[in-house]
Design an enzyme around this catalytic site. Structure first.
Site, mmCIF file in Angstrom:
data_model
loop_
_atom_site.group_PDB
_atom_site.id
_atom_site.type_symbol
_atom_site.label_atom_id
_atom_site.label_comp_id
_atom_site.label_asym_id
_atom_site.label_seq_id
_atom_site.Cartn_x
_atom_site.Cartn_y
_atom_site.Cartn_z
ATOM 1 N N GLU A 1 -2.311 -5.799 -3.909
ATOM 2 C CA GLU A 1 -3.189 -5.498 -2.780
ATOM 3 C C GLU A 1 -4.489 -6.285 -2.847
ATOM 4 O O GLU A 1 -4.975 -6.791 -1.844
ATOM 5 C CB GLU A 1 -3.533 -4.008 -2.793
ATOM 6 N N HIS B 1 0.827 -1.199 0.000
ATOM 7 C CA HIS B 1 0.000 0.000 0.000
ATOM 8 C C HIS B 1 0.869 1.260 0.000
ATOM 9 O O HIS B 1 0.591 2.228 -0.710
ATOM 10 C CB HIS B 1 -0.904 -0.020 1.225
ATOM 11 N N ASN C 1 25.832 -23.431 -2.311
ATOM 12 C CA ASN C 1 26.498 -24.718 -2.265
ATOM 13 C C ASN C 1 25.793 -25.682 -1.326
ATOM 14 O O ASN C 1 25.632 -26.859 -1.624
ATOM 15 C CB ASN C 1 27.930 -24.511 -1.772
#
Lengths: 271, 121, 651
Positions: free
Chosen positions: C68, C46, C384
């Protein structure tokens, strides 16, 4: 290097009564009559009430109490507050932010110092020299507040003034904040009232706050009037409460009994 | 007299609220010490109002609020909160709580809130 | 009224970047079942939307608006969160990031968002269908968005303790019986409690109904419900009204900005500083430290007490200055750590692995130069761990492990060292396999492989050319190989250690100094040569005597409190012939728990030195961590205790 004299004035020194004395304030020391104190060695400072007039108390080993006529007193107080022996931290502060849990609207963030003297924590700025004695420190905690539109970590200091709980906010670099929190928490720990409150005592205090009357407190907690009186005394002794009303318990005299019996006969009193 | 259900996990707080509400002219129909009990007692008594603590064991106040609301969408629940729990209260309000009271309680404020929520003026 | 948009743009960019990080984290939290995270996400979406709208970035605004829509359904419990939704949402976050970068570089948000908007709308529609609304109805609602006929002006009671919550209660109560068009100040501001208790709500609804609701809410000092016109009439004059409305809106915004502009001036508590400037200041402080040393030397040579006193005072200021700058440069490791949860999530999802990722010690602070340098190696190590360390769920179950792998990334400070650890409970290193590979790649000889200790074998993974993934594949990222992990750590004055057990997992520990540049050190003398030894690695110093100097099997030792400490005479090591003293001094140094005695002629001084790193071919010289310039201008080498002890020089 010689001392620079900032002001000279007549003042009064308190020695079992007010005695006239010459006051000389230099950049290094303050002399009142025969008492000379190096400002950097002043351990604490306070505005006190003596014989219903305001005076300045200086602590350096012992106490020196003096008063100066007019506006000069607050100027001297401010000078001393800024220059005495203390640990000072440059901060922004908002004091008081709340009073009795309600946000105070007309205060602004100020740039100044958080200063720690022998007996008190100070908020210092050109306009404000707020002294909070260690006894009046409540709690210190970090919290996130919106400052200038941004979420910032601030230090929330709760303190007591004239029976009301105030909170003040402190903003500074986070590492300093951390350190200050630690420092202040230690102080609070050190100056905590020696006798801790028991659960029952805290409950009683809570009930008083909630506006519960003594009789109800007795019934809620299942204790006798005598017991409650003892707890009340303790809260009063610790400075946590004060007596506002003493309730009387009565027994009727024969004369009183007669009046009551008589009243039963005329029907319109008790129904 | 309006019927109230008190929900709080500490006996002390329940007693305190009972005292405050009783002197305010309310009838306390039950006390629950967690959300689960609260939901059960709600079904039993259909109270006019519930005071609901937020942090409780077994089932917290928010969850209990949800369940009560699903049983009775018209339920009037007032949350009991403390400073620092603003976010949770707001969540509760979004979930249908009708009011809130702040710990430590102050009798007049509690009474005002409860009366307003019940529409008694 | 002319507004300086540039200033706001800068602020917007900065804040957006911060928000994006939070978004990444919060979505992971949401996926992991923390339902509260959606509130934070919603707020951020918002906020970004608001800022974007204000600055005129339409695409960004539209994208946030779309998010939203979905978020609100999640928040209201109308939609269940699953990995697909999170995927889409994270895709949106990436797109926002892209837009923000575009805005930064080209000042335009010209990035296509229609694909995402489409997906978001489709997703939102799912929820809408449940509530049985037709698209037509929604359209009509949208159209009527800006129309209100009632204004409610509220003032909360002075003693109302949680103003934001009370306001939320009022808004919620009204929204149940009417439609709230907007509020003044904004809803977020009000619900955040950051207002003076007065606010207005613009509503499309019935005045009487609103009156009834307001009457039943406590802690209101006063309120008024004002009818502003007939709703139908308003609708017919929609266009005009909206036009006027927009104008009014803009004006009120402008005044708001002005107010905001004033604020920072009064409450300015931080400024942003270019890191390069900070580095320059740091260097200048370094020069100051050197100059101070020079002055101190002059005062001693010419015996000028006044100068010495003055330098003493200056010294204090410089030290404070230095400390302050060091502090400014310190940042929380969170800055780097925060990007990992998202990375681990994406990676493990892509590779079909299940990983629980734990982060500890985010608050640990270290110098930002170090942090910047170590960032890429950490990325490599974490990747990794997911890529090579953790097995697939099937393999794990077969191995009798829980199907969810565990990766823990932690940081902590131990005395003067920052320790960063990456730990996984995966397959661990197969040392035989590693040796085999190293031989294949010509890193070691087959004969070496046979006699090689486990400890050394583990370190083979850091050898240049060992890591097969040093080519830039998607998983290994920017082509940072394991060798870079080690060299980076060492360049920063730290080191790397590996702990592993085949089949049970692996832990890589990186030790780093928290700060760089200025260190306390001992200046020692051997013959005519001077060396600096970082004080952080010095344990103690003692005279070398016949009693404590032992040679066993040809190896020299210092016998200290019943313990033999291997020792070396720097005189011999560096082949220094001139000068000879009667009483040599043994300096006991420590690194990773191992002790060593360095024998020198004398300790001449203890002082702060500025590290000047060795560059180009000199940087390959083992045993030295750099050089420093003394007060008199002499350049002396700084001994690198770890490589000395590490045996690379002594063996």
């Amino acid at each position: 290097m010689s001392e620079k004299v900032l002001t000279k004035t007549t003042a009064e020194l308190y020695k079992d009564g007010w005695v006239k004395a010459e006051l000389t304030l230099t950049d290094e020391s303050i002399t009142i009559g025969t008492e000379k104190v190096t400002i950097r060695e002043i351990e604490d400072l306070e505005l006190v009430e003596v014989d219903s007039s305001q005076a300045i108390r200086i602590k350096k080993g012992g106490d020196i109490v003096f008063r100066v006529p007019g506006k000069l007193q607050s100027q001297i107080f401010r000078f001393l507050a800024f220059n005495l022996k203390s640990d000072r931290f440059a901060v922004y502060f908002l004091s008081p932010a709340t009073r009795g849990g309600v946000v105070v609207t007309n205060v602004k963030w100020e740039k100044g110092y958080l200063s720690i003297t022998d007996e008190a924590v100070w908020f210092l700025s050109p306009n404000k020299q707020l002294r909070i004695s260690f006894d009046n420190l409540g709690s210190v905690d970090k919290d996130v507040r919106t400052v200038g539109g941004k979420q910032r970590v601030v230090l929330v200091i709760a303190h007591v003034e004239k029976g009301e709980v105030l909170t003040s906010l402190v903003l500074c670099p986070e590492t300093t904040l951390e350190m200050l929190e630690h420092y202040l928490k230690q102080l609070i720990e050190k100056y905590k009232p020696k006798s801790e409150l028991s659960d029952v005592e805290i409950q009683i205090a809570t009930l008083i706050y909630s506006g519960v009357d003594s009789v109800s407190i007795e019934s809620i907690l299942g204790i006798s009037t005598d017991e409650l009186d003892k707890y009340f005394d303790k809260l009063v002794d610790l400075g946590l409460a004060r007596v506002v009303k003493i309730r009387k318990e009565l027994e009727l005299t024969p004369k009183g009994v007669a009046v009551v019996s008589e009243a039963q006969k005329s029907q319109n009193i008790m129904r | 007299m309006p019927k109230v259900l008190i929900v709080d996990d500490t006996a002390f707080m329940r007693k305190l609220l009972r005292n405050i509400l009783f002197s305010g002219g309310f009838d306390i129909v039950g006390e629950a010490e967690n959300g689960k009990q609260a939901v059960e007692l709600y079904k039993q008594h259909k109270p006019d109002l519930v005071t609901m603590d937020i942090v409780m064991p077994e089932m917290n106040g928010i969850e209990a609020l949800k369940q009560i609301k699903s049983i009775d969408p018209q339920a009037k629940v007032v949350m009991c909160t403390a400073v620092g729990q603003e976010q949770m209260v707001k969540a509760a309000i979004k979930l249908g709580a009708k009011g809130y009271i702040i710990k430590p309680f102050q009798a007049p404020k509690v009474i005002e809130e409860v009366k307003k929520v019940l529409g008694l003026n | 009224m002319e507004i300086d948009m540039g200033e706001y743009k800068q602020e917007f960019l900065q804040e957006s970047k911060e928000y994006l990080e939070i978004l990444n984290q919060s979505f992971i939290e949401l996926e992991n079942g923390n339902k509260d995270a959606v509130n934070e996400i919603f707020r951020i979406a918002h906020t970004i939307k608001g800022m974007a709208g204000f600055l005129g970035y339409k695409n960004l605004e539209e994208l946030c608006h779309g998010m939203e829509g979905v978020l609100s359904r999640i928040r209201d419990g109308e939609m269940e969160v699953d990995s697909d939704i999170i995927d889409l949402m994270l895709e949106c976050v990436d797109r926002i990031n892209e837009i923000v970068e575009k805005i930064e570089s080209e000042d335009t948000d010209d990035v296509d968002v229609s694909d995402l908007i489409g997906k978001l709308t489709a997703l939102k529609q799912d929820g809408v269908d449940k509530t049985n609304k037709t698209t037509k109805e929604i359209k009509e609602e949208d159209k009527a968005q800006d129309v209100y006929n009632v204004v409610v002006n509220v003032e909360l009671a002075d003693d109302c303790a949680m103003k934001g919550v009370r306001a939320a209660l009022i808004l919620e109560a009204i929204s149940e019986i009417a439609k709230i068009v907007k509020t003044e100040p904004d809803e977020e501001v009000i619900e955040g409690g950051d207002f003076d208790g007065k606010f207005s709500i613009f509503v499309d609804g019935s005045k009487d109904a609103i009156n009834k609701v307001m009457k039943n809410i406590a802690e209101i000092k006063s309120y008024e419900v004002v009818q502003v016109g007939d709703a139908d009439k308003l609708k017919s004059e929609l266009d005009v009204k909206i036009e006027g409305e927009k104008k009014e809106d803009k004006e009120s915004r402008e005044t708001k900005i002005e107010g905001r502009k004033d604020k920072p001036k009064k409450t300015l508590e931080s400024i942003r500083v270019n890191i390069e400037q900070l580095d320059t200041i740091m260097n200048l402080v370094g020069e100051l430290v050197i100059s101070k040393g020079r002055l101190l030397q002059i005062s001693q040579e010419y015996d000028i007490p006044e100068l010495r006193e003055a330098v003493g005072i200056m010294d204090k200021s410089i030290t404070s200055l230095q400390d302050e700058i060091m502090q400014i440069r310190m940042v929380k490791i969170e800055r780097v750590f925060s990007k990992f949860p998202r990375m681990v999530r994406d990676l493990s999802r892509k590779m079909g692995k299940k990983v629980k990722f734990i982060i500890e010690g985010q608050d640990t602070e270290l110098d930002r130069t170090i942090l910047d340098e170590i960032s890429d190696p950490l990325v490599h190590l974490v990747r990794n761990a997911v890529d090579h360390g953790i097995e697939t769920p099937e393999e794990r179950i077969k191995a009798g492990k829980s199907e969810v792998g565990l990766i823990k990334l932690s940081a902590r400070r131990e005395k003067n060292t920052i320790i960063i650890e990456i730990e996984d409970d995966g397959r661990g290193l197969d040392l035989e396999e590693i040796k085999k590979k190293a031989v294949e790649r010509g890193i070691i000889l087959p004969s070496e492989a046979e006699t090689m200790s486990d400890e050394d074998a583990k370190m083979l993974i850091f050898a240049p050319g060992f890591s097969t993934k040093s080519v830039a594949t998607e998983v290994s990222g920017r082509g940072v190989g394991m060798d870079v992990v080690k060299t980076t750590a060492e360049k920063l004055g730290g080191n790397v250690k590996v702990f592993t057990k085949k089949g049970e997992g692996m832990k890589v520990r990186i030790s780093l100094p928290p700060t760089v540049a200025i260190i306390k050190s001992l200046i020692v003398k051997v013959g005519d040569e001077n060396y600096a030894i970082p004080l952080s690695s010095v344990l103690e110093a003692l005279y070398v005597t016949k009693e404590n100097w032992k040679v066993i099997h040809g190896n020299p030792f210092l016998y200290i409190r019943g313990k033999l400490v291997p020792a070396v005479k720097l005189r011999e090591l560096f082949n220094i012939k001139n000068g000879k003293v009667e009483k040599e001094v043994g300096i006991i140094v420590e690194r990773e728990g191992e002790r060593y005695g360095l024998v020198v002629d004398a300790i001449t001084n203890q002082q702060e030195i500025v590290i000047k790193p060795l560059s180009s071919f000199l940087s390959k010289v083992k045993g030295f961590g750099g050089v420093t310039i003394l007060g008199d201008g002499r350049v002396i080498p700084i001994l690198d205790v770890s490589s000395l002890i590490g045996g690379e020089v002594l063996v």
